[in-house]
Write a protein that holds these residues in place. Structure first.
Motif, PDB file in Angstrom:
ATOM      1  N   ALA A 248       0.820  -1.306  -0.217  1.00 24.20           N
ATOM      2  CA  ALA A 248       0.103  -0.190  -0.085  1.00 24.20           C
ATOM      3  C   ALA A 248       0.548   1.269  -0.096  1.00 24.20           C
ATOM      4  CB  ALA A 248      -1.054   0.052   1.168  1.00 24.20           C
TER       5      ALA A 248
ATOM      6  N   TYR B 163      -7.515  -1.541  -5.035  1.00 24.75           N
ATOM      7  CA  TYR B 163      -8.187  -0.796  -4.508  1.00 24.75           C
ATOM      8  C   TYR B 163      -7.947   0.762  -4.391  1.00 24.75           C
ATOM      9  CZ  TYR B 163      -9.721   0.583   0.578  1.00 24.75           C
ATOM     10  OH  TYR B 163     -10.318   1.632   1.447  1.00 24.75           O
ATOM     11  N   TRP B 164      -8.618   1.593  -4.165  1.00 24.96           N
ATOM     12  CA  TRP B 164      -8.045   2.825  -3.472  1.00 24.96           C
ATOM     13  C   TRP B 164      -9.606   3.425  -2.136  1.00 24.96           C
ATOM     14  CZ3 TRP B 164     -11.146   7.381  -4.257  1.00 24.96           C
ATOM     15  CH2 TRP B 164     -11.975   7.058  -5.701  1.00 24.96           C
ATOM     16  N   SER B 165      -8.875   4.373  -1.073  1.00 21.37           N
ATOM     17  CA  SER B 165      -9.671   4.756  -1.057  1.00 21.37           C
ATOM     18  C   SER B 165      -9.299   5.819   0.264  1.00 21.37           C
ATOM     19  CB  SER B 165     -10.352   3.879   0.454  1.00 21.37           C
ATOM     20  OG  SER B 165      -8.982   3.603   1.452  1.00 21.37           O
TER      21      SER B 165
ATOM     22  N   ASN C  31     -14.795   5.016  -1.538  1.00 24.73           N
ATOM     23  CA  ASN C  31     -13.590   4.129  -1.853  1.00 24.73           C
ATOM     24  C   ASN C  31     -14.038   3.714  -3.401  1.00 24.73           C
ATOM     25  OD1 ASN C  31     -15.715   1.852  -2.332  1.00 24.73           O
ATOM     26  ND2 ASN C  31     -15.582   1.458  -0.586  1.00 24.73           N
ATOM     27  N   ASN C  32     -13.269   3.459  -3.702  1.00 22.62           N
ATOM     28  CA  ASN C  32     -13.125   3.513  -5.838  1.00 22.62           C
ATOM     29  C   ASN C  32     -14.359   2.616  -5.806  1.00 22.62           C
ATOM     30  OD1 ASN C  32     -11.556   0.791  -4.109  1.00 22.62           O
ATOM     31  ND2 ASN C  32     -12.321  -0.287  -6.150  1.00 22.62           N
TER      32      ASN C  32
ATOM     33  N   TRP D 286      -5.111   9.321   1.785  1.00 25.05           N
ATOM     34  CA  TRP D 286      -5.154   7.829   0.723  1.00 25.05           C
ATOM     35  C   TRP D 286      -4.562   6.594   0.914  1.00 25.05           C
ATOM     36  CZ3 TRP D 286      -8.006   8.840  -3.218  1.00 25.05           C
ATOM     37  CH2 TRP D 286      -8.423  10.021  -3.879  1.00 25.05           C
ATOM     38  N   ARG D 287      -5.618   5.274   0.869  1.00 29.25           N
ATOM     39  CA  ARG D 287      -4.722   4.587   0.751  1.00 29.25           C
ATOM     40  C   ARG D 287      -4.807   4.029  -0.615  1.00 29.25           C
ATOM     41  NH1 ARG D 287      -6.451   3.069   5.762  1.00 29.25           N
ATOM     42  NH2 ARG D 287      -5.135   2.337   6.996  1.00 29.25           N
TER      43      ARG D 287
END
Length: 341
Positions: free
Chosen positions: A252, A278-280, A301-302, A340-341
């Motif tokens: 990540a 994945y992102w958030s 999230n995405n 953000w991740r």
């Protein structure tokens, strides 16, 4: 004073020193953040019991409800979209891990030496469960041991007696996901295995809880101040830090922002979306406690976000609902942390 009384006295003194440290911090001088600091120190005692006092490496169990919950347990800015499973094991032993994959987009296991209450913590390995051999129904069976094993195998370090296994199961669609199930049992029962702790073990575990409390405070305060020093407020910044040293996911990227908004202000965040599973974006207070997402829309999230025609996402962070897509609410914290991740 006997050894047990001394251990308990030292523990109480250490926790009170942590309380003083939290309430003396320059970013915790508002009534709101003083309250959060008091809550955090109290939380760390419950969290510490679950990470240091309770576990028995000879009798491990994966659990999730004792670690992260939206309101009550939010240490370390856990992602609102992850279901986390935890257990503690001994790197010199062998374990069978089994379960069913579920239908989430990603299931990941990380092994960490110690867990924040050990001075020399580090990442020991990480495994994407989809890289293992799975059955037609998504079932899996893995052996975790220091010696190589045929089939699905996770290598342990026999010189590390206190290993934390952290499982991340992504629920990027909250209403329709079918999560993983995961279980563990030891394969090498030993004559001295017992659930009863000695006084010396109790004392050592109390020291672990106290150290974890202080190390956590020092880490989160340092990281928050680093963002402020690097870019100030209302700007994102990606620190150059080895996140696995403190239990971060090795796959990540963590991009951080301190925001400061008035009740009638909004921060418009624009991002080109990378090609990732994945992102958030989520919010947390200055003590890295995730802001409630059960009753407030404080993350996105995405799958939840709507992209614009140019392929970018534009998110509006504000105390009040602006009536546009991709609103993230401050949840009552008009000065806090975005990640953000």
């Amino acid at each position: 004073m006997n050894a047990s009384d001394r251990a308990w006295k030292d523990y109480l003194e250490s926790i009170d020193a942590a309380r003083t440290k939290a309430l003396s911090w320059k970013l915790a001088q508002s009534p709101e953040m003083r309250t959060q600091g008091m809550y955090y120190v109290s939380l760390m005692q419950a969290f510490g019991f679950n990470t240091y006092m309770g576990p028995r490496t000879a009798f491990p169990t994966f659990f999730s409800h004792l670690m992260f919950t939206p309101v009550e347990y939010s240490w370390g800015a856990p992602s609102p979209d992850f279901r986390y499973h935890w257990t503690k094991i001994d790197g010199s032993r062998s374990y069978r891990i089994w379960g069913r994959r579920g239908r989430t987009p990603w299931l990941h296991i990380q092994a960490q030496k110690g867990w924040w209450g050990d001075a020399d913590q580090r990442n020991l390995g990480s495994w994407d469960v989809d890289k293992f051999r799975l059955g037609p129904d998504g079932s899996f069976e893995i052996v975790a041991s220091p010696d190589e094993h045929p089939g699905n195998w996770m290598k342990l370090d026999r010189d590390v007696p206190n290993v934390c296994l952290l499982v991340r199961d992504i629920w990027d669609q909250w209403e329709s996901m079918e999560g993983a199930s995961i279980y563990i049992e030891p394969l090498d029962e030993r004559p001295g295995d017992t659930l009863v702790l000695t006084e010396a073990e109790i004392a050592e575990r109390l020291r672990g809880i106290a150290y974890q409390t202080h190390f956590s405070l020092d880490t989160w305060m340092r990281m928050t101040e680093e963002v402020a020093d690097a870019v100030g407020y209302n700007r994102f910044w990606m620190p150059d830090e080895v996140v696995t040293r403190i239990g971060g996911n090795p796959l990540a990227g963590y991009v951080k922002c301190l925001y400061d908004l008035q009740p009638d202000e909004a921060l418009v965040i624009e991002c080109e979306i990378p090609n990732v599973k994945y992102w958030s974006l989520q919010l947390a207070d200055y003590f890295y406690q995730t802001i409630d997402y059960r009753f407030h829309p404080t993350s996105i999230n995405n799958h939840q976000a709507r992209l614009d025609a140019d392929g970018k996402v534009r998110i509006v962070l504000s105390p009040q609902d602006p009536g546009v897509p991709n609103w993230v609410a401050t949840g009552g914290f008009d000065k806090a942390f975005g990640q953000w991740r």
